[in-house]
Design a protein around this motif. Structure first.
Motif, mmCIF file in Angstrom:
data_model
loop_
_atom_site.group_PDB
_atom_site.id
_atom_site.type_symbol
_atom_site.label_atom_id
_atom_site.label_comp_id
_atom_site.label_asym_id
_atom_site.label_seq_id
_atom_site.Cartn_x
_atom_site.Cartn_y
_atom_site.Cartn_z
ATOM 1 N N VAL A 274 0.839 -1.216 0.000
ATOM 2 C CA VAL A 274 0.000 0.000 0.000
ATOM 3 C C VAL A 274 0.870 1.261 0.000
ATOM 4 C CG1 VAL A 274 -0.327 0.127 2.514
ATOM 5 C CG2 VAL A 274 -2.096 1.016 1.005
ATOM 6 N N ALA A 275 2.080 1.174 0.559
ATOM 7 C CA ALA A 275 2.973 2.345 0.600
ATOM 8 C C ALA A 275 3.328 2.775 -0.829
ATOM 9 C CB ALA A 275 4.225 2.015 1.392
ATOM 10 N N ALA A 276 3.558 1.785 -1.706
ATOM 11 C CA ALA A 276 3.883 2.102 -3.105
ATOM 12 C C ALA A 276 2.711 2.816 -3.774
ATOM 13 C CB ALA A 276 4.220 0.818 -3.867
ATOM 14 N N LEU A 277 1.491 2.350 -3.481
ATOM 15 C CA LEU A 277 0.310 2.993 -4.072
ATOM 16 C C LEU A 277 0.157 4.421 -3.565
ATOM 17 C CD1 LEU A 277 -2.365 0.118 -4.024
ATOM 18 C CD2 LEU A 277 -1.032 0.954 -5.951
ATOM 19 N N MET A 278 0.467 4.613 -2.272
ATOM 20 C CA MET A 278 0.354 5.968 -1.704
ATOM 21 C C MET A 278 1.336 6.930 -2.366
ATOM 22 S SD MET A 278 -0.334 5.217 2.252
ATOM 23 C CE MET A 278 -2.019 5.252 2.849
ATOM 24 N N GLU A 279 2.541 6.433 -2.602
ATOM 25 C CA GLU A 279 3.559 7.268 -3.276
ATOM 26 C C GLU A 279 3.082 7.648 -4.674
ATOM 27 O OE1 GLU A 279 6.436 8.742 -2.386
ATOM 28 O OE2 GLU A 279 5.764 8.145 -0.385
ATOM 29 N N LEU A 280 2.552 6.654 -5.385
ATOM 30 C CA LEU A 280 2.073 6.905 -6.748
ATOM 31 C C LEU A 280 0.920 7.914 -6.747
ATOM 32 C CD1 LEU A 280 2.111 3.289 -8.218
ATOM 33 C CD2 LEU A 280 3.312 5.256 -9.187
ATOM 34 N N GLU A 281 0.032 7.766 -5.763
ATOM 35 C CA GLU A 281 -1.109 8.689 -5.677
ATOM 36 C C GLU A 281 -0.612 10.117 -5.436
ATOM 37 O OE1 GLU A 281 -3.928 8.564 -2.349
ATOM 38 O OE2 GLU A 281 -5.532 8.355 -3.825
ATOM 39 N N LYS A 282 0.395 10.230 -4.557
ATOM 40 C CA LYS A 282 0.983 11.549 -4.268
ATOM 41 C C LYS A 282 1.571 12.161 -5.535
ATOM 42 C CE LYS A 282 3.057 11.231 0.021
ATOM 43 N NZ LYS A 282 4.366 11.069 0.632
ATOM 44 N N ALA A 283 2.127 11.286 -6.382
ATOM 45 C CA ALA A 283 2.748 11.768 -7.620
ATOM 46 C C ALA A 283 1.707 12.046 -8.710
ATOM 47 C CB ALA A 283 3.763 10.741 -8.109
ATOM 48 N N GLY A 284 0.413 11.864 -8.381
ATOM 49 C CA GLY A 284 -0.635 12.257 -9.310
ATOM 50 C C GLY A 284 -1.324 11.115 -10.032
ATOM 51 N N LYS A 285 -0.974 9.870 -9.705
ATOM 52 C CA LYS A 285 -1.622 8.724 -10.375
ATOM 53 C C LYS A 285 -3.036 8.552 -9.835
ATOM 54 C CE LYS A 285 -0.903 5.649 -13.352
ATOM 55 N NZ LYS A 285 -0.224 6.015 -14.607
ATOM 56 N N LYS A 286 -3.965 8.215 -10.731
ATOM 57 C CA LYS A 286 -5.333 7.955 -10.262
ATOM 58 C C LYS A 286 -5.414 6.528 -9.741
ATOM 59 C CE LYS A 286 -9.168 9.813 -12.162
ATOM 60 N NZ LYS A 286 -10.322 9.991 -13.070
ATOM 61 N N ILE A 287 -5.760 6.391 -8.464
ATOM 62 C CA ILE A 287 -5.868 5.059 -7.865
ATOM 63 C C ILE A 287 -7.241 4.944 -7.204
ATOM 64 C CG2 ILE A 287 -4.877 3.413 -6.219
ATOM 65 C CD1 ILE A 287 -2.193 4.809 -6.699
#
Ligand code: ADP
Length: 392
Positions: A82-95
Protein backbone atom coordinates in the motif's frame (compact mmCIF):
# COMPACT_ATOMS: atom_id res chain seq x y z
CA UNK A 1 -17.51 12.80 -18.62
CA UNK A 2 -15.66 10.58 -21.11
CA UNK A 3 -17.64 9.25 -24.04
CA UNK A 4 -18.06 5.49 -24.24
CA UNK A 5 -16.32 3.65 -27.06
CA UNK A 6 -13.95 6.09 -28.62
CA UNK A 7 -10.29 5.41 -29.22
CA UNK A 8 -7.79 6.41 -26.62
CA UNK A 9 -9.78 5.21 -23.61
CA UNK A 10 -7.83 5.09 -20.37
CA UNK A 11 -6.15 1.77 -19.67
CA UNK A 12 -6.61 0.08 -16.31
CA UNK A 13 -3.94 -1.67 -14.23
CA UNK A 14 -4.96 -4.23 -11.61
CA UNK A 15 -2.62 -5.13 -8.77
CA UNK A 16 -3.39 -8.86 -8.63
CA UNK A 17 -4.41 -11.25 -11.41
CA UNK A 18 -6.54 -13.86 -9.68
CA UNK A 19 -10.07 -14.96 -10.57
CA UNK A 20 -11.55 -11.61 -9.53
CA UNK A 21 -9.24 -9.79 -11.93
CA UNK A 22 -10.04 -12.34 -14.61
CA UNK A 23 -13.81 -11.90 -14.32
CA UNK A 24 -13.28 -8.12 -14.33
CA UNK A 25 -11.32 -8.40 -17.59
CA UNK A 26 -14.10 -10.48 -19.15
CA UNK A 27 -16.55 -7.61 -18.53
CA UNK A 28 -14.07 -4.92 -19.62
CA UNK A 29 -13.53 -6.78 -22.91
CA UNK A 30 -17.16 -6.06 -23.87
CA UNK A 31 -16.27 -2.38 -23.87
CA UNK A 32 -12.91 -2.85 -25.56
CA UNK A 33 -11.04 -1.48 -22.53
CA UNK A 34 -7.39 -2.49 -22.11
CA UNK A 35 -6.50 -4.12 -18.80
CA UNK A 36 -3.00 -4.82 -17.48
CA UNK A 37 -2.30 -7.02 -14.47
CA UNK A 38 0.50 -7.74 -12.03
CA UNK A 39 0.84 -11.14 -10.36
CA UNK A 40 2.72 -14.46 -10.45
CA UNK A 41 3.55 -16.09 -13.81
CA UNK A 42 0.69 -18.63 -13.61
CA UNK A 43 -2.03 -16.28 -12.29
CA UNK A 44 -5.55 -16.93 -13.72
CA UNK A 45 -5.69 -13.50 -15.47
CA UNK A 46 -2.36 -13.92 -17.29
CA UNK A 47 -3.90 -14.77 -20.68
CA UNK A 48 -6.84 -12.40 -20.44
CA UNK A 49 -4.80 -9.27 -19.67
CA UNK A 50 -3.22 -7.17 -22.46
CA UNK A 51 0.04 -7.06 -20.47
CA UNK A 52 0.69 -9.32 -17.52
CA UNK A 53 3.61 -8.15 -15.40
CA UNK A 54 5.18 -11.01 -13.50
CA UNK A 55 6.13 -9.91 -10.02
CA UNK A 56 5.30 -9.78 -6.34
CA UNK A 57 2.30 -7.78 -5.12
CA UNK A 58 4.65 -6.47 -2.43
CA UNK A 59 7.23 -5.18 -4.92
CA UNK A 60 7.39 -1.39 -5.33
CA UNK A 61 9.27 -1.84 -8.60
CA UNK A 62 6.60 -4.15 -10.07
CA UNK A 63 3.74 -1.84 -9.00
CA UNK A 64 5.56 1.12 -10.57
CA UNK A 65 5.97 -0.88 -13.80
CA UNK A 66 2.22 -1.52 -13.85
CA UNK A 67 1.59 2.19 -13.21
CA UNK A 68 3.81 3.14 -16.15
CA UNK A 69 1.61 1.28 -18.63
CA UNK A 70 -1.79 2.07 -17.02
CA UNK A 71 -3.77 5.30 -16.63
CA UNK A 72 -5.85 4.17 -13.63
CA UNK A 73 -4.84 1.64 -10.99
CA UNK A 74 -7.03 -0.61 -8.87
CA UNK A 75 -6.49 -3.85 -6.92
CA UNK A 76 -8.28 -7.17 -6.43
CA UNK A 77 -6.66 -8.26 -3.17
CA UNK A 78 -5.85 -6.43 0.09
CA UNK A 79 -2.48 -7.91 0.93
CA UNK A 80 -0.39 -5.67 -1.35
CA UNK A 81 2.21 -2.91 -1.03
CA UNK A 82 0.00 0.00 0.00
CA UNK A 83 2.97 2.34 0.60
CA UNK A 84 3.88 2.10 -3.11
CA UNK A 85 0.31 2.99 -4.07
CA UNK A 86 0.35 5.97 -1.70
CA UNK A 87 3.56 7.27 -3.28
CA UNK A 88 2.07 6.90 -6.75
CA UNK A 89 -1.11 8.69 -5.68
CA UNK A 90 0.98 11.55 -4.27
CA UNK A 91 2.75 11.77 -7.62
CA UNK A 92 -0.64 12.26 -9.31
CA UNK A 93 -1.62 8.72 -10.38
CA UNK A 94 -5.33 7.95 -10.26
CA UNK A 95 -5.87 5.06 -7.86
CA UNK A 96 -9.36 3.73 -7.10
CA UNK A 97 -10.22 3.00 -4.33
CA UNK A 98 -7.93 5.39 -2.48
CA UNK A 99 -4.93 3.66 -0.87
CA UNK A 100 -5.95 5.37 2.42
CA UNK A 101 -9.06 3.15 2.50
CA UNK A 102 -6.98 0.08 1.71
CA UNK A 103 -4.59 0.96 4.53
CA UNK A 104 -7.37 1.16 7.10
CA UNK A 105 -8.92 -2.09 5.88
CA UNK A 106 -5.59 -3.97 5.90
CA UNK A 107 -5.55 -3.76 9.71
CA UNK A 108 -8.65 -5.20 11.39
CA UNK A 109 -8.00 -3.20 14.58
CA UNK A 110 -8.00 0.09 12.62
CA UNK A 111 -11.06 -1.08 10.69
CA UNK A 112 -12.99 -1.84 13.89
CA UNK A 113 -12.00 1.54 15.38
CA UNK A 114 -13.23 3.21 12.18
CA UNK A 115 -16.70 1.63 12.57
CA UNK A 116 -16.80 2.66 16.22
CA UNK A 117 -15.66 6.22 15.48
CA UNK A 118 -18.49 6.63 12.95
CA UNK A 119 -21.02 5.00 15.30
CA UNK A 120 -21.66 2.16 12.90
CA UNK A 121 -22.79 -1.04 14.66
CA UNK A 122 -20.11 -3.72 15.01
CA UNK A 123 -19.55 -6.57 17.51
CA UNK A 124 -18.04 -5.20 20.76
CA UNK A 125 -14.28 -5.57 20.81
CA UNK A 126 -11.06 -4.86 22.64
CA UNK A 127 -7.64 -4.66 20.99
CA UNK A 128 -4.66 -6.26 22.77
CA UNK A 129 -0.94 -6.40 21.96
CA UNK A 130 -0.16 -9.53 23.93
CA UNK A 131 -1.98 -12.82 24.53
CA UNK A 132 -1.51 -12.26 28.28
CA UNK A 133 -4.04 -9.42 28.04
CA UNK A 134 -6.83 -11.56 26.56
CA UNK A 135 -8.32 -12.42 29.94
CA UNK A 136 -8.83 -8.83 31.02
CA UNK A 137 -10.26 -8.05 27.56
CA UNK A 138 -12.81 -10.85 28.06
CA UNK A 139 -13.73 -9.41 31.47
CA UNK A 140 -14.21 -6.01 29.87
CA UNK A 141 -16.50 -7.56 27.24
CA UNK A 142 -18.37 -9.59 29.94
CA UNK A 143 -17.68 -12.81 28.05
CA UNK A 144 -18.54 -16.00 29.89
CA UNK A 145 -18.37 -18.49 27.03
CA UNK A 146 -17.86 -18.06 23.25
CA UNK A 147 -15.73 -15.27 21.78
CA UNK A 148 -13.60 -14.54 18.72
CA UNK A 149 -9.89 -13.72 18.36
CA UNK A 150 -8.65 -12.20 15.09
CA UNK A 151 -5.14 -11.30 14.06
CA UNK A 152 -5.16 -7.62 13.08
CA UNK A 153 -3.18 -8.18 9.89
CA UNK A 154 -2.44 -10.92 7.38
CA UNK A 155 -5.64 -13.01 7.80
CA UNK A 156 -7.91 -14.00 4.88
CA UNK A 157 -10.68 -16.54 4.21
CA UNK A 158 -11.03 -17.25 7.93
CA UNK A 159 -7.30 -17.86 8.45
CA UNK A 160 -6.33 -15.79 11.48
CA UNK A 161 -9.86 -16.05 12.97
CA UNK A 162 -10.46 -18.26 16.02
CA UNK A 163 -13.86 -18.91 17.58
CA UNK A 164 -13.09 -20.05 21.13
CA UNK A 165 -14.72 -20.77 24.48
CA UNK A 166 -13.63 -19.15 27.72
CA UNK A 167 -14.26 -22.52 29.35
CA UNK A 168 -11.46 -24.13 27.30
CA UNK A 169 -7.69 -23.65 27.34
CA UNK A 170 -7.87 -20.87 24.77
CA UNK A 171 -4.48 -19.39 25.63
CA UNK A 172 -2.76 -22.56 24.32
CA UNK A 173 -4.94 -22.49 21.20
CA UNK A 174 -3.63 -19.03 20.28
CA UNK A 175 -0.15 -19.19 21.79
CA UNK A 176 1.44 -19.02 18.32
CA UNK A 177 -0.22 -15.70 17.43
CA UNK A 178 1.94 -12.61 17.19
CA UNK A 179 1.15 -8.90 16.91
CA UNK A 180 -2.04 -7.00 17.63
CA UNK A 181 -5.20 -9.04 18.22
CA UNK A 182 -8.87 -8.08 18.06
CA UNK A 183 -10.86 -9.77 20.83
CA UNK A 184 -14.51 -9.73 19.85
CA UNK A 185 -17.87 -10.78 21.25
CA UNK A 186 -19.39 -13.77 19.40
CA UNK A 187 -22.67 -13.03 17.63
CA UNK A 188 -24.59 -16.21 18.31
CA UNK A 189 -26.80 -17.86 15.66
CA UNK A 190 -26.13 -15.04 13.24
CA UNK A 191 -27.11 -15.02 9.59
CA UNK A 192 -24.21 -13.67 7.53
CA UNK A 193 -25.07 -11.24 4.77
CA UNK A 194 -23.14 -8.94 2.45
CA UNK A 195 -24.03 -5.75 0.63
CA UNK A 196 -21.85 -4.53 -2.23
CA UNK A 197 -21.82 -0.78 -2.82
CA UNK A 198 -20.25 1.29 -5.55
CA UNK A 199 -19.27 4.94 -5.31
CA UNK A 200 -18.56 6.72 -8.59
CA UNK A 201 -16.05 9.53 -9.11
CA UNK A 202 -18.77 12.15 -8.43
CA UNK A 203 -19.69 10.55 -5.10
CA UNK A 204 -22.96 8.90 -6.25
CA UNK A 205 -23.53 5.61 -4.43
CA UNK A 206 -25.59 2.55 -5.41
CA UNK A 207 -25.82 -0.80 -3.69
CA UNK A 208 -26.66 -4.33 -4.76
CA UNK A 209 -29.40 -6.17 -2.82
CA UNK A 210 -28.13 -7.97 0.30
CA UNK A 211 -27.03 -11.57 -0.20
CA UNK A 212 -27.02 -14.37 2.35
CA UNK A 213 -23.76 -16.27 2.81
CA UNK A 214 -23.87 -19.85 4.03
CA UNK A 215 -20.42 -20.94 5.19
CA UNK A 216 -18.69 -24.29 5.15
CA UNK A 217 -18.01 -24.55 8.90
CA UNK A 218 -14.83 -26.59 8.35
CA UNK A 219 -13.19 -24.49 5.64
CA UNK A 220 -14.59 -21.11 6.72
CA UNK A 221 -15.29 -20.41 3.04
CA UNK A 222 -18.63 -19.40 1.53
CA UNK A 223 -20.35 -22.62 0.51
CA UNK A 224 -23.55 -21.16 -0.94
CA UNK A 225 -24.74 -17.64 -1.52
CA UNK A 226 -28.41 -16.71 -1.88
CA UNK A 227 -29.73 -13.48 -3.38
CA UNK A 228 -31.80 -11.79 -2.10
CA UNK A 229 -30.97 -12.79 1.50
CA UNK A 230 -33.78 -14.57 3.36
CA UNK A 231 -34.18 -11.97 6.09
CA UNK A 232 -37.04 -9.59 6.90
CA UNK A 233 -37.59 -6.77 4.41
CA UNK A 234 -36.79 -4.17 7.10
CA UNK A 235 -33.44 -5.90 7.84
CA UNK A 236 -32.58 -5.83 4.12
CA UNK A 237 -33.32 -2.11 3.98
CA UNK A 238 -31.32 -1.37 7.16
CA UNK A 239 -28.35 -3.39 5.91
CA UNK A 240 -28.34 -1.54 2.60
CA UNK A 241 -28.60 1.82 4.38
CA UNK A 242 -25.71 0.94 6.69
CA UNK A 243 -23.50 -0.14 3.77
CA UNK A 244 -24.21 3.15 1.97
CA UNK A 245 -23.48 5.14 5.15
CA UNK A 246 -20.18 3.32 5.59
CA UNK A 247 -19.28 3.96 1.93
CA UNK A 248 -19.90 7.69 2.45
CA UNK A 249 -17.43 7.63 5.36
CA UNK A 250 -14.76 5.98 3.19
CA UNK A 251 -14.88 9.13 1.09
CA UNK A 252 -13.43 7.39 -1.96
CA UNK A 253 -14.73 6.06 -5.25
CA UNK A 254 -14.63 2.28 -5.59
CA UNK A 255 -16.50 -0.97 -5.05
CA UNK A 256 -16.97 -2.10 -1.44
CA UNK A 257 -18.26 -5.44 -0.15
CA UNK A 258 -19.63 -4.97 3.37
CA UNK A 259 -20.00 -8.20 5.35
CA UNK A 260 -22.47 -8.14 8.22
CA UNK A 261 -24.01 -10.38 10.89
CA UNK A 262 -27.76 -10.37 11.54
CA UNK A 263 -28.63 -11.63 15.01
CA UNK A 264 -31.88 -13.56 15.60
CA UNK A 265 -33.47 -10.36 17.03
CA UNK A 266 -32.72 -8.53 13.75
CA UNK A 267 -29.77 -6.44 14.92
CA UNK A 268 -27.07 -5.83 12.32
CA UNK A 269 -23.32 -5.77 13.07
CA UNK A 270 -20.76 -4.79 10.43
CA UNK A 271 -18.03 -7.46 10.38
CA UNK A 272 -15.59 -6.29 7.74
CA UNK A 273 -15.30 -4.64 4.34
CA UNK A 274 -13.41 -5.65 1.20
CA UNK A 275 -12.57 -2.67 -1.06
CA UNK A 276 -12.81 -4.70 -4.27
CA UNK A 277 -14.98 -7.22 -6.14
CA UNK A 278 -15.95 -10.01 -3.77
CA UNK A 279 -16.95 -13.64 -3.68
CA UNK A 280 -20.38 -12.49 -2.44
CA UNK A 281 -20.96 -10.69 -5.76
CA UNK A 282 -20.20 -13.42 -8.32
CA UNK A 283 -23.92 -14.07 -8.87
CA UNK A 284 -24.36 -10.49 -10.16
CA UNK A 285 -22.80 -11.56 -13.51
CA UNK A 286 -25.97 -13.41 -14.49
CA UNK A 287 -28.39 -12.42 -11.70
CA UNK A 288 -28.35 -8.59 -11.88
CA UNK A 289 -28.64 -6.06 -14.71
CA UNK A 290 -25.12 -4.84 -13.96
CA UNK A 291 -22.45 -7.14 -12.51
CA UNK A 292 -20.15 -6.07 -9.68
CA UNK A 293 -17.27 -6.18 -12.20
CA UNK A 294 -19.01 -3.92 -14.70
CA UNK A 295 -19.94 -1.58 -11.85
CA UNK A 296 -16.27 -1.27 -10.86
CA UNK A 297 -15.36 -0.71 -14.52
CA UNK A 298 -17.91 2.12 -14.69
CA UNK A 299 -16.38 3.68 -11.55
CA UNK A 300 -12.83 3.44 -12.93
CA UNK A 301 -13.81 4.87 -16.32
CA UNK A 302 -15.82 7.77 -14.88
CA UNK A 303 -19.04 6.38 -16.38
CA UNK A 304 -22.46 6.45 -14.68
CA UNK A 305 -23.28 3.57 -12.32
CA UNK A 306 -25.47 0.78 -13.72
CA UNK A 307 -28.73 -0.64 -12.37
CA UNK A 308 -28.18 -3.02 -9.45
CA UNK A 309 -31.66 -4.54 -9.75
CA UNK A 310 -32.03 -8.30 -9.61
CA UNK A 311 -33.13 -9.98 -12.87
CA UNK A 312 -34.09 -13.21 -11.08
CA UNK A 313 -33.35 -14.71 -7.64
CA UNK A 314 -29.92 -16.34 -7.84
CA UNK A 315 -27.57 -18.53 -5.85
CA UNK A 316 -23.85 -19.19 -6.13
CA UNK A 317 -21.94 -22.31 -5.16
CA UNK A 318 -18.18 -22.15 -4.77
CA UNK A 319 -16.42 -25.09 -6.43
CA UNK A 320 -13.89 -25.95 -3.74
CA UNK A 321 -11.10 -28.54 -3.84
CA UNK A 322 -12.16 -31.58 -1.77
CA UNK A 323 -9.98 -33.24 0.88
CA UNK A 324 -9.29 -36.38 -1.16
CA UNK A 325 -7.97 -34.87 -4.42
CA UNK A 326 -4.63 -33.13 -4.98
CA UNK A 327 -3.26 -32.19 -8.42
CA UNK A 328 -5.00 -32.40 -11.82
CA UNK A 329 -8.79 -32.62 -11.63
CA UNK A 330 -11.96 -32.38 -13.69
CA UNK A 331 -15.57 -31.54 -12.99
CA UNK A 332 -17.32 -34.90 -13.05
CA UNK A 333 -20.85 -34.83 -14.57
CA UNK A 334 -20.43 -31.33 -15.86
CA UNK A 335 -22.45 -32.17 -19.00
CA UNK A 336 -25.49 -32.67 -16.75
CA UNK A 337 -24.94 -29.15 -15.47
CA UNK A 338 -24.75 -27.85 -19.04
CA UNK A 339 -28.14 -29.39 -19.76
CA UNK A 340 -29.84 -27.54 -16.88
CA UNK A 341 -31.51 -24.21 -17.58
CA UNK A 342 -30.17 -21.17 -15.71
CA UNK A 343 -27.01 -22.89 -14.48
CA UNK A 344 -23.72 -21.12 -15.27
CA UNK A 345 -20.29 -22.66 -14.69
CA UNK A 346 -17.22 -20.48 -14.10
CA UNK A 347 -13.78 -22.11 -13.85
CA UNK A 348 -10.80 -20.06 -12.76
CA UNK A 349 -8.04 -21.71 -14.77
CA UNK A 350 -6.44 -23.34 -11.76
CA UNK A 351 -5.29 -26.63 -13.22
CA UNK A 352 -4.38 -28.20 -9.92
CA UNK A 353 -6.66 -28.68 -6.95
CA UNK A 354 -5.77 -28.66 -3.25
CA UNK A 355 -8.10 -29.20 -0.31
CA UNK A 356 -10.04 -25.98 0.24
CA UNK A 357 -8.80 -24.23 -2.93
CA UNK A 358 -11.40 -22.11 -4.78
CA UNK A 359 -11.46 -23.63 -8.29
CA UNK A 360 -14.53 -21.94 -9.68
CA UNK A 361 -18.18 -21.26 -9.00
CA UNK A 362 -21.63 -22.05 -10.32
CA UNK A 363 -24.44 -19.50 -10.51
CA UNK A 364 -28.03 -20.69 -10.56
CA UNK A 365 -31.10 -18.63 -11.50
CA UNK A 366 -34.74 -19.46 -10.74
CA UNK A 367 -38.09 -17.68 -10.78
CA UNK A 368 -38.69 -17.86 -7.03
CA UNK A 369 -36.52 -18.27 -3.93
CA UNK A 370 -38.20 -21.60 -3.07
CA UNK A 371 -37.49 -22.96 -6.54
CA UNK A 372 -33.95 -21.62 -6.29
CA UNK A 373 -33.21 -23.48 -3.05
CA UNK A 374 -34.44 -26.80 -4.50
CA UNK A 375 -32.49 -26.29 -7.74
CA UNK A 376 -29.33 -25.34 -5.84
CA UNK A 377 -29.44 -28.48 -3.71
CA UNK A 378 -29.95 -30.56 -6.90
CA UNK A 379 -26.95 -28.95 -8.61
CA UNK A 380 -24.78 -29.61 -5.54
CA UNK A 381 -25.59 -33.32 -5.81
CA UNK A 382 -24.75 -33.55 -9.53
CA UNK A 383 -21.08 -32.67 -9.83
CA UNK A 384 -17.90 -33.60 -8.00
CA UNK A 385 -14.30 -32.48 -8.27
CA UNK A 386 -12.51 -35.70 -9.28
CA UNK A 387 -8.86 -36.60 -9.87
CA UNK A 388 -7.73 -36.48 -13.50
CA UNK A 389 -4.86 -38.68 -14.49
CA UNK A 390 -3.50 -36.55 -17.27
CA UNK A 391 -1.65 -33.27 -17.64
CA UNK A 392 -3.75 -30.41 -19.00
P1 ADP B 1 -11.76 -13.18 7.20
O1 ADP B 1 -11.31 -11.76 7.09
O2 ADP B 1 -10.61 -14.13 7.28
O3 ADP B 1 -12.79 -13.55 6.17
P2 ADP B 1 -13.88 -12.80 9.17
O4 ADP B 1 -13.73 -11.66 10.10
O5 ADP B 1 -14.85 -12.61 8.04
O6 ADP B 1 -12.45 -13.27 8.63
O7 ADP B 1 -14.31 -14.08 9.99
C1 ADP B 1 -14.47 -15.35 9.38
C2 ADP B 1 -15.75 -16.01 9.86
O8 ADP B 1 -15.69 -16.20 11.31
C3 ADP B 1 -17.02 -15.17 9.66
O9 ADP B 1 -17.51 -15.31 8.35
C4 ADP B 1 -17.92 -15.76 10.70
O10 ADP B 1 -18.47 -17.00 10.28
C5 ADP B 1 -16.98 -16.01 11.87
N1 ADP B 1 -16.98 -14.83 12.77
C6 ADP B 1 -16.06 -13.85 12.78
N2 ADP B 1 -16.36 -12.92 13.73
C7 ADP B 1 -17.48 -13.33 14.34
C8 ADP B 1 -18.29 -12.81 15.41
N3 ADP B 1 -17.96 -11.69 16.04
N4 ADP B 1 -19.39 -13.50 15.77
C9 ADP B 1 -19.73 -14.66 15.13
N5 ADP B 1 -19.00 -15.21 14.14
C10 ADP B 1 -17.89 -14.57 13.73
Amino acid sequence: MTEVLYNNQPTIGIVGGGQLGCMFIQEAARYDIIINTLDAADAPAKNAARNHIIGSLQSTEAIYKLAEISDVLTFEIENINVAALMELEKAGKKIIPSPQVLQLIQDKSIQKNFYQKHQLPTANFVIVDDIQDIDSALDQLHVSDKFVIKTATGGYDGKGVFVLSRKSDYISAVSMLKGKLVIEEFIDNAIEIAVITACDQQGNIKCFPAVEMVFDPKLNLVDTLICPARVHESVLKNAEQLAVELTQHFNSPGLFAVEMFVSPDGNIYINETAPRPHNSGHHTIEGCYTSQYEQLLRVLMGWPLGSTEVIKPSSMINIIGPDNVIGNYYLKNHTQLLEAEGVYIHLYGKHETRPGRKLGHITILADTIDELIIKTEKVKRIYTVAAAFYEK
